[in-house]
Motif scaffolding. Structure first.
Motif, PDB file in Angstrom:
ATOM      1  N   ASP A 173     -21.013  27.306 -16.340  1.00 33.11           N
ATOM      2  CA  ASP A 173     -21.182  27.168 -15.001  1.00 33.11           C
ATOM      3  C   ASP A 173     -20.419  25.757 -14.445  1.00 33.11           C
ATOM      4  OD1 ASP A 173     -21.814  26.633 -12.112  1.00 33.11           O
ATOM      5  OD2 ASP A 173     -23.984  26.017 -12.590  1.00 33.11           O
ATOM      6  N   PRO A 174     -19.182  26.130 -13.940  1.00 39.14           N
ATOM      7  CA  PRO A 174     -18.446  25.087 -13.505  1.00 39.14           C
ATOM      8  C   PRO A 174     -18.658  24.051 -12.558  1.00 39.14           C
ATOM      9  CG  PRO A 174     -17.276  27.094 -12.532  1.00 39.14           C
ATOM     10  CD  PRO A 174     -18.745  27.369 -13.426  1.00 39.14           C
ATOM     11  N   LEU A 175     -19.789  24.264 -11.878  1.00 37.12           N
ATOM     12  CA  LEU A 175     -20.286  23.804 -10.578  1.00 37.12           C
ATOM     13  C   LEU A 175     -21.036  22.381 -10.879  1.00 37.12           C
ATOM     14  CD1 LEU A 175     -21.175  26.536  -8.064  1.00 37.12           C
ATOM     15  CD2 LEU A 175     -19.087  25.119  -8.273  1.00 37.12           C
ATOM     16  N   HIS A 176     -21.138  22.182 -12.305  1.00 35.49           N
ATOM     17  CA  HIS A 176     -22.204  21.138 -12.666  1.00 35.49           C
ATOM     18  C   HIS A 176     -21.179  20.031 -13.659  1.00 35.49           C
ATOM     19  CE1 HIS A 176     -25.331  23.659 -11.308  1.00 35.49           C
ATOM     20  NE2 HIS A 176     -25.977  22.634 -10.977  1.00 35.49           N
ATOM     21  N   ILE A 177     -19.792  20.376 -13.675  1.00 32.30           N
ATOM     22  CA  ILE A 177     -18.974  19.570 -14.500  1.00 32.30           C
ATOM     23  C   ILE A 177     -18.759  18.401 -13.689  1.00 32.30           C
ATOM     24  CG2 ILE A 177     -16.612  19.348 -15.132  1.00 32.30           C
ATOM     25  CD1 ILE A 177     -16.452  22.287 -15.575  1.00 32.30           C
ATOM     26  N   SER A 178     -18.654  17.384 -14.234  1.00 33.09           N
ATOM     27  CA  SER A 178     -18.482  16.047 -13.729  1.00 33.09           C
ATOM     28  C   SER A 178     -17.342  15.228 -14.474  1.00 33.09           C
ATOM     29  CB  SER A 178     -19.773  15.052 -13.784  1.00 33.09           C
ATOM     30  OG  SER A 178     -20.012  14.636 -14.902  1.00 33.09           O
ATOM     31  N   LEU A 179     -16.766  14.328 -13.646  1.00 34.18           N
ATOM     32  CA  LEU A 179     -15.606  13.424 -14.247  1.00 34.18           C
ATOM     33  C   LEU A 179     -16.315  11.884 -14.475  1.00 34.18           C
ATOM     34  CD1 LEU A 179     -12.585  13.899 -15.216  1.00 34.18           C
ATOM     35  CD2 LEU A 179     -12.201  12.581 -13.306  1.00 34.18           C
ATOM     36  N   ASP A 180     -16.345  11.246 -15.830  1.00 30.96           N
ATOM     37  CA  ASP A 180     -17.180  10.385 -16.015  1.00 30.96           C
ATOM     38  C   ASP A 180     -16.260   9.146 -16.493  1.00 30.96           C
ATOM     39  OD1 ASP A 180     -19.200  12.133 -15.428  1.00 30.96           O
ATOM     40  OD2 ASP A 180     -20.160  12.060 -17.616  1.00 30.96           O
ATOM     41  N   THR A 181     -16.518   8.024 -16.454  1.00 33.60           N
ATOM     42  CA  THR A 181     -16.078   6.879 -17.002  1.00 33.60           C
ATOM     43  C   THR A 181     -16.935   6.300 -17.993  1.00 33.60           C
ATOM     44  OG1 THR A 181     -16.646   5.199 -15.383  1.00 33.60           O
ATOM     45  CG2 THR A 181     -14.488   6.403 -15.368  1.00 33.60           C
ATOM     46  N   VAL A 182     -16.459   5.708 -19.309  1.00 36.67           N
ATOM     47  CA  VAL A 182     -17.393   5.254 -20.580  1.00 36.67           C
ATOM     48  C   VAL A 182     -17.050   3.830 -20.509  1.00 36.67           C
ATOM     49  CG1 VAL A 182     -17.964   5.492 -22.733  1.00 36.67           C
ATOM     50  CG2 VAL A 182     -17.422   7.513 -21.410  1.00 36.67           C
ATOM     51  N   SER A 183     -18.099   2.929 -20.508  1.00 36.06           N
ATOM     52  CA  SER A 183     -17.924   1.528 -20.915  1.00 36.06           C
ATOM     53  C   SER A 183     -18.835   1.025 -21.876  1.00 36.06           C
ATOM     54  CB  SER A 183     -18.087   0.581 -19.353  1.00 36.06           C
ATOM     55  OG  SER A 183     -19.216   0.716 -18.883  1.00 36.06           O
ATOM     56  N   THR A 184     -18.634  -0.107 -22.570  1.00 34.69           N
ATOM     57  CA  THR A 184     -19.660  -0.812 -23.540  1.00 34.69           C
ATOM     58  C   THR A 184     -20.101  -2.069 -22.926  1.00 34.69           C
ATOM     59  OG1 THR A 184     -17.851  -1.678 -24.689  1.00 34.69           O
ATOM     60  CG2 THR A 184     -18.345   0.417 -25.438  1.00 34.69           C
ATOM     61  N   LYS A 185     -21.368  -2.279 -23.248  1.00 34.70           N
ATOM     62  CA  LYS A 185     -22.097  -3.626 -22.836  1.00 34.70           C
ATOM     63  C   LYS A 185     -22.472  -4.069 -24.271  1.00 34.70           C
ATOM     64  CE  LYS A 185     -25.668  -5.477 -20.188  1.00 34.70           C
ATOM     65  NZ  LYS A 185     -26.636  -5.293 -19.119  1.00 34.70           N
TER      66      LYS A 185
END
Length: 314
Positions: free
Chosen positions: A289-301
């Motif tokens: 299901d492509p409608l629930h794909i997201s583009l994310d960013t990743v960071s560390t804390k």
């Protein structure tokens, strides 16, 4: 391993490490949930008459594809006997994945595992009284590159039958087969931006849970410098391209021993991205299901806690 500054005093040892605790934080920057933004292309299912390579037996997968593609279509046609009731398609394969289509309709799929490559398919099928087209797609998940007797490794279909009620069956193993190496979209390289016009794209259908469908969408680069990932949690199996560059094959629907996918986030190098108008192409095999794909960013804390790991032998 030790590093010594004067051949006597150790300044670093890999068995004794000081580090800080940190936590990885993933943030969704864009959701691809708008049907109006997506377009799709349904790849062709070949039949016996449209194939150029013919053989009177089942060919071995790797020797036939010659590393040109992961995919090899096996096709044949036959007219069923009226006495064949409750037909079941029986397929035996030595790996790695196979999909079955009867008269262009998807029947089912099966796959092996890391330890046991071979598997069987047994699915009830609906046959008509005229000529029936059977199309079976064999898929490799990587090629063997080490170990003894590499020249003896084989893959692909090894036996195909139609089983009927009352112990009646038809064996098509040594039969006239047609073959096609690769998919149409692969051959036309529609994942490259300049080749998009090689096929006719259409708006995303009502049912997005389809097999062997290419999807495309445009998106803008997320702001900032944090690493970018593509979240494919709701997809099945396939491959993804960003602006013509492959970011890898995915198989989210295959669960590991813990009952979870081995990977759902796929790194998108920022060097692949433009400020706007980036092209994402997906080849979906297994009905994601492509409608629930997201583009994310990743960071560390950093958690501002130090921890020592000491692994020298006691």
């Amino acid at each position: 391993m030790s590093i010594m500054k004067d051949c006597e005093n150790v300044i670093f040892n890999t068995a004794k490490v000081n580090t800080k605790y940190n936590r990885r934080i993933s943030r969704s920057r864009q959701k691809f949930d708008s049907t109006s933004r997506w377009e799709e292309f349904k790849d062709d299912i070949p039949n016996f008459l449209t194939t150029s390579l013919k053989s009177n037996t089942l060919l071995e997968h790797m020797n036939t594809t010659k590393d040109e593609s992961d995919y090899l279509w096996y096709t044949f046609r036959f007219q069923q006997n009226s006495s064949c009731t409750e037909p079941v398609l029986h397929v035996e394969s030595l790996g790695h994945v196979a999909y079955a289509f009867v008269n262009n309709k998807y029947v089912g799929a099966a796959h092996g595992s890391h330890d046991v490559k071979g598997f069987t398919i047994d699915y009830p099928v609906s046959l008509n009284n005229e000529m029936n087209n059977i199309s079976l797609l064999s898929v490799m998940v990587g090629l063997p590159d080490s170990g003894a007797y590499l020249e003896r490794r084989i893959a692909g279909l090894t036996r195909v039958e139609i089983k009927c009620a009352k112990n009646e069956s038809y064996n098509f193993t040594n039969y006239e087969w047609g073959y096609q190496v690769g998919l149409l979209g692969e051959r036309l390289q529609i994942y490259i931006p300049q080749n998009l016009s090689n096929v006719e794209w259409s708006k995303l259908g009502i049912s997005n849970n389809q097999t062997f469908t290419w999807y495309k969408i445009l998106f803008d680069e997320p702001m900032g410098n944090d690493p970018v990932t593509l979240n494919l949690t709701t997809m099945g199996k396939g491959e993804a391209w960003i602006n013509g560059q492959s970011i890898g094959r995915y198989w989210v629907s295959f669960y590991n021993s813990a009952g979870t996918p081995s990977q759902t986030l796929y790194h998108v190098p920022r060097s692949f991205l433009k400020t706007s108008g980036n092209l994402l192409i997906l080849l979906e095999e297994a009905g994601g299901d492509p409608l629930h794909i997201s583009l994310d960013t990743v960071s560390t804390k950093d958690l501002h806690e130090h921890i020592s790991y000491y692994h020298l032998p006691q």
